[in-house]
Design a protein around this motif. Structure first.
Motif, PDB file in Angstrom:
ATOM      1  N   ILE A  74      50.602  42.685  43.598  1.00  0.00           N
ATOM      2  CA  ILE A  74      49.239  42.163  43.787  1.00  0.00           C
ATOM      3  C   ILE A  74      48.634  41.756  42.447  1.00  0.00           C
ATOM      4  CG2 ILE A  74      46.884  42.863  44.388  1.00  0.00           C
ATOM      5  CD1 ILE A  74      48.152  44.545  46.669  1.00  0.00           C
ATOM      6  N   LYS A  75      48.797  42.599  41.447  1.00  0.00           N
ATOM      7  CA  LYS A  75      48.177  42.340  40.147  1.00  0.00           C
ATOM      8  C   LYS A  75      48.798  41.128  39.448  1.00  0.00           C
ATOM      9  CE  LYS A  75      47.259  44.574  35.700  1.00  0.00           C
ATOM     10  NZ  LYS A  75      47.433  45.815  34.887  1.00  0.00           N
ATOM     11  N   ILE A  76      50.118  41.023  39.511  1.00  0.00           N
ATOM     12  CA  ILE A  76      50.813  39.977  38.760  1.00  0.00           C
ATOM     13  C   ILE A  76      50.844  38.645  39.509  1.00  0.00           C
ATOM     14  CG2 ILE A  76      53.068  39.308  37.815  1.00  0.00           C
ATOM     15  CD1 ILE A  76      53.565  42.270  37.226  1.00  0.00           C
ATOM     16  N   THR A  77      50.944  38.697  40.830  1.00  0.00           N
ATOM     17  CA  THR A  77      51.174  37.461  41.598  1.00  0.00           C
ATOM     18  C   THR A  77      50.015  37.077  42.515  1.00  0.00           C
ATOM     19  OG1 THR A  77      53.539  37.979  41.585  1.00  0.00           O
ATOM     20  CG2 THR A  77      52.778  36.310  43.159  1.00  0.00           C
ATOM     21  N   VAL A  78      49.552  38.024  43.327  1.00  0.00           N
ATOM     22  CA  VAL A  78      48.596  37.695  44.399  1.00  0.00           C
ATOM     23  C   VAL A  78      47.222  37.338  43.847  1.00  0.00           C
ATOM     24  CG1 VAL A  78      47.441  38.550  46.470  1.00  0.00           C
ATOM     25  CG2 VAL A  78      49.844  39.135  46.050  1.00  0.00           C
ATOM     26  N   LEU A  79      46.637  38.210  43.054  1.00  0.00           N
ATOM     27  CA  LEU A  79      45.272  37.976  42.574  1.00  0.00           C
ATOM     28  C   LEU A  79      45.149  36.705  41.731  1.00  0.00           C
ATOM     29  CD1 LEU A  79      44.033  41.599  41.789  1.00  0.00           C
ATOM     30  CD2 LEU A  79      43.322  40.097  43.652  1.00  0.00           C
ATOM     31  N   PRO A  80      46.072  36.443  40.801  1.00  0.00           N
ATOM     32  CA  PRO A  80      45.956  35.194  40.036  1.00  0.00           C
ATOM     33  C   PRO A  80      45.978  33.951  40.925  1.00  0.00           C
ATOM     34  CG  PRO A  80      47.455  36.694  38.934  1.00  0.00           C
ATOM     35  CD  PRO A  80      47.148  37.302  40.265  1.00  0.00           C
ATOM     36  N   LYS A  85      41.805  29.404  43.112  1.00  0.00           N
ATOM     37  CA  LYS A  85      41.446  28.529  44.239  1.00  0.00           C
ATOM     38  C   LYS A  85      40.048  28.880  44.740  1.00  0.00           C
ATOM     39  CE  LYS A  85      46.161  27.600  45.807  1.00  0.00           C
ATOM     40  NZ  LYS A  85      46.848  28.249  44.688  1.00  0.00           N
ATOM     41  N   HIS A  86      39.414  27.885  45.381  1.00  0.00           N
ATOM     42  CA  HIS A  86      38.036  28.072  45.843  1.00  0.00           C
ATOM     43  C   HIS A  86      37.849  27.486  47.242  1.00  0.00           C
ATOM     44  CE1 HIS A  86      37.028  29.255  41.734  1.00  0.00           C
ATOM     45  NE2 HIS A  86      37.691  28.167  41.320  1.00  0.00           N
ATOM     46  N   ASP A  87      36.796  27.998  47.894  1.00  0.00           N
ATOM     47  CA  ASP A  87      36.373  27.490  49.202  1.00  0.00           C
ATOM     48  C   ASP A  87      37.527  27.494  50.210  1.00  0.00           C
ATOM     49  OD1 ASP A  87      33.866  27.113  48.057  1.00  0.00           O
ATOM     50  OD2 ASP A  87      34.389  25.096  47.379  1.00  0.00           O
ATOM     51  N   GLU A  88      37.724  26.361  50.889  1.00  0.00           N
ATOM     52  CA  GLU A  88      38.729  26.315  51.947  1.00  0.00           C
ATOM     53  C   GLU A  88      40.135  26.553  51.403  1.00  0.00           C
ATOM     54  OE1 GLU A  88      40.144  23.292  55.553  1.00  0.00           O
ATOM     55  OE2 GLU A  88      38.248  22.943  54.490  1.00  0.00           O
ATOM     56  N   GLU A  93      44.948  30.205  50.936  1.00  0.00           N
ATOM     57  CA  GLU A  93      45.781  31.065  50.094  1.00  0.00           C
ATOM     58  C   GLU A  93      45.666  32.524  50.541  1.00  0.00           C
ATOM     59  OE1 GLU A  93      48.539  31.850  47.088  1.00  0.00           O
ATOM     60  OE2 GLU A  93      47.851  29.935  47.909  1.00  0.00           O
ATOM     61  N   LEU A  94      44.456  32.934  50.902  1.00  0.00           N
ATOM     62  CA  LEU A  94      44.238  34.310  51.352  1.00  0.00           C
ATOM     63  C   LEU A  94      45.039  34.597  52.621  1.00  0.00           C
ATOM     64  CD1 LEU A  94      42.746  37.032  51.223  1.00  0.00           C
ATOM     65  CD2 LEU A  94      40.860  35.964  52.497  1.00  0.00           C
ATOM     66  N   VAL A  95      45.009  33.654  53.543  1.00  0.00           N
ATOM     67  CA  VAL A  95      45.757  33.835  54.796  1.00  0.00           C
ATOM     68  C   VAL A  95      47.247  33.968  54.505  1.00  0.00           C
ATOM     69  CG1 VAL A  95      46.465  32.688  56.935  1.00  0.00           C
ATOM     70  CG2 VAL A  95      44.054  32.684  56.262  1.00  0.00           C
ATOM     71  N   GLN A  96      47.744  33.100  53.623  1.00  0.00           N
ATOM     72  CA  GLN A  96      49.171  33.154  53.297  1.00  0.00           C
ATOM     73  C   GLN A  96      49.530  34.463  52.597  1.00  0.00           C
ATOM     74  OE1 GLN A  96      51.559  30.831  54.275  1.00  0.00           O
ATOM     75  NE2 GLN A  96      52.830  32.569  53.644  1.00  0.00           N
ATOM     76  N   VAL A 146      33.556  38.622  49.508  1.00  0.00           N
ATOM     77  CA  VAL A 146      32.278  37.903  49.429  1.00  0.00           C
ATOM     78  C   VAL A 146      32.511  36.397  49.438  1.00  0.00           C
ATOM     79  CG1 VAL A 146      30.244  37.455  48.015  1.00  0.00           C
ATOM     80  CG2 VAL A 146      31.114  39.796  48.249  1.00  0.00           C
ATOM     81  N   ASN A 147      33.424  35.940  48.594  1.00  0.00           N
ATOM     82  CA  ASN A 147      33.706  34.501  48.542  1.00  0.00           C
ATOM     83  C   ASN A 147      34.310  34.006  49.855  1.00  0.00           C
ATOM     84  OD1 ASN A 147      32.735  34.235  45.940  1.00  0.00           O
ATOM     85  ND2 ASN A 147      34.735  34.623  44.986  1.00  0.00           N
ATOM     86  N   ALA A 148      35.155  34.848  50.447  1.00  0.00           N
ATOM     87  CA  ALA A 148      35.758  34.467  51.726  1.00  0.00           C
ATOM     88  C   ALA A 148      34.686  34.338  52.803  1.00  0.00           C
ATOM     89  CB  ALA A 148      36.806  35.494  52.137  1.00  0.00           C
TER      90      ALA A 148
END
Length: 570
Positions: A74-80, A85-88, A93-96, A146-148
């Motif tokens: 999560i720290k190295i790959t997912v969060l970056p 990315k923003h908005d839609e 990306e979150l869904v994936q 929050v952003n989601a």
């Protein structure tokens, strides 16, 4: 043969290779899928490291490393990848990432399955699946929620404005809010639903403020109905089903409740105008919109009552004016017209109650209260009870002004009885009706015995047996009187020596059933006295416990005189 001891570093290095391969697969790198042999080797490595005797039982260390594997990925790959990315695009990306994470949890749970079977259950620790989901919730979800949420609400507002959006994307994102709660709806409700409902309220508050100023009542209701339909449609496509009632209530509050009075009282298009112009479809829509709102129908029913009251009172005033100016059509004509108009008015608004307002008790009550107001007004000095009884008399007597078929008469009588329910002094109606019934029965003016019995049956159902007991007794008396007359004629034939030589018909009435009639002495001719004595003698042969009192004022006498040129009846 003893099993070879696997030290921790050696075993974990092997597991790390398997985890690295899994990460590459998740990231779409060219990598062959796990073979059954690879899977078994990874599972066996964990099994061996957990079943070695202390101090070589590495169950706790492996449990900790399992969690570390997620945290590191999560720290190295997912969060970056999410932060850039923003908005839609961020939502996609979150869904994936969520899908990838669930795949990772599923595979690592298989590799480390032996921990779940023994070590975790004995120590009462969170299961492997729960640990994996918790890692995502604490490290990813808490950062992006929050952003989601803002991105999802922005897309919902775009859709409300008519833009096309990716509904499946919203469905997948909101499923994360639900699933991240691991069986509880708290995350979805607190992190998304509350804020979405606030945005919904603000959105429709703004829309309503504009629409209520520029739209007619029917147009406004069409928009409100369409909005409610669309919001329910959103629930069916991407919002959680538990949101529907809360969402609908928010929309109802802003569009319908807040502006109810202003909407219903709109000049030329409000509820009064819809009733006046017979806008059945719009009234039905009004009912559909307000009937699910607590006390939402109260103001509609109140307007309904006011409208009927005004219309009914106007009919009374018109009848008053017409009666005062009446020079033709005979006495009481306008009053009879008024009753007929009352019946038509009742028919008209019962259709509204049954069809537009779905037979709702609130509108039955409004109709009843409205009719009670104007049905108890006097017209030209006559009470409603008298008018109603006279109307019935005109229908039931021979030569009455109401010329109707048998079916129409029964239908009208039923409506009259319904109208009677609104008359406050029903006993007064009973007295008027009884007097008119007496005249019809005694002077052979009743057009049809079946109709007489029909209305008595309806009155009995409406007002109870005590209300009609005397009237029913009167009808029975007349039936008995006919039988009695036949017996009297038979008596005269069998006893010719007592025959008075005059045709005599006597109707015996029961005192308690009939209206009070004055009895007075009359100086009768000897022939008539003879007739009375003969009948008295006959009657005493049938009963000795009843006293006959002669009511001469109700009798008729036909005298035939023989004249040189013609026979005249007087």
């Amino acid at each position: 043969m003893e099993r070879k001891i696997i030290d921790f570093d050696q075993g974990w290095d092997y597991m790390q290779k398997g985890i690295t391969k899994l990460k590459k697969i998740l990231e779409g790198a060219p990598e062959t899928p796990f073979s059954s042999e690879e899977y078994m080797m990874l599972y066996t490595t964990i099994y061996n490291m957990c079943t070695q005797k202390p101090p070589n039982d590495f169950s706790q260390q492996l449990y900790d490393k399992y969690k570390d594997a997620f945290d590191e990925y999560i720290k190295i790959t997912v969060l970056p990848s999410l932060r850039e990315k923003h908005d839609e695009f961020m939502l996609r990306e979150l869904v994936q990432r969520w899908l990838n994470h669930k795949v990772m949890v599923r595979w690592l749970s298989r590799f480390f399955h032996y921990l779940d079977r023994y070590f975790i259950s004995r120590r009462s620790l969170p299961g492997l699946g729960a640990v994996g989901l918790t890692c995502f919730r604490e490290s990813v979800y808490m950062e992006v929620r929050v952003n989601a949420r803002k991105a999802v609400i922005a897309l919902i507002d775009k859709e409300r404005e008519g833009e096309q959006i990716d509904r499946s994307l919203l469905k997948n994102v909101l499923d994360i809010f639900v699933e991240i709660g691991m069986g509880e709806m708290g995350q979805y409700e607190q992190d998304f639903e509350v804020h979405m409902l606030e945005d919904t309220a603000d959105y429709y508050k703004s829309k309503a403020a504009n629409w209520i100023e520029i739209d007619s009542c029917p147009d406004y209701m069409l928009k409100a109905e369409d909005c409610l339909r669309r919001e329910r449609d959103r629930v069916s496509h991407y919002l959680h089903c538990s949101t529907e009632q809360k969402l609908v209530e928010k929309v109802q509050l802003e569009l319908l409740v807040t502006h109810a009075n202003q909407l219903l009282e709109k000049e030329n298009s409000g509820c009064h105008a819809l009733l006046r112009d017979d806008k059945v479809e719009d009234l039905s829509r009004m009912y559909r919109l307000y009937h699910k709102i607590p006390k939402g129908l109260d103001p509609v029913a109140n307007v309904f009552k006011q409208h009927i009251t005004v219309e009914g009172t106007s009919l009374v005033q018109q009848a008053e004016e017409a009666t005062s100016n009446q020079t033709t059509n005979g006495s009481g004509f306008q009053e009879q017209v008024l009753v007929r108009k009352f019946l038509e008015l009742h028919d008209k608004y019962m259709v509204y109650v049954n069809d537009c307002f779905m037979n709702h008790t609130l509108f039955h009550k409004a109709l009843k209260e409205a009719f009670e107001i104007f049905c108890n007004k006097t017209v030209a000095g006559s009470s409603s009870a008298e008018l109603l009884s006279t109307f019935c008399d005109n229908i039931l007597k021979k030569g009455g002004s109401e010329k109707l078929s048998d079916e129409a008469i029964e239908d009208t009588l039923e409506k009259v009885v319904k109208l009677l329910a609104y008359i406050s002094d029903k006993d007064l109606f009973a007295e008027f009706y009884r007097k008119k019934l007496a005249r019809r029965l005694l002077f052979d003016r009743s057009a049809n015995d079946d109709h007489e019995k029909c209305i008595l049956t309806k009155l009995k159902q409406q007002c109870g047996g005590q209300f009609t007991s005397k009237m029913e007794g009167m009808v029975v008396d007349l039936t008995l009187a006919r039988d009695n007359q036949l017996k009297f004629e038979e008596y005269l034939r069998d006893n010719s020596h007592v025959n008075p030589g005059i045709d005599l018909t006597v109707t015996v009435l029961t005192t308690g059933f009939w209206p009070s009639y004055k009895s007075f002495d009359l100086n009768l001719p000897s022939e008539m006295i003879r007739c009375l004595e003969v009948f008295k003698g006959f009657y005493e042969t049938r009963t000795k416990h009843r006293k006959l009192t002669w009511i001469y004022s109700l009798g008729t006498c036909h005298v035939t005189g023989c004249c040189p040129t013609a026979i005249q009846q007087c």
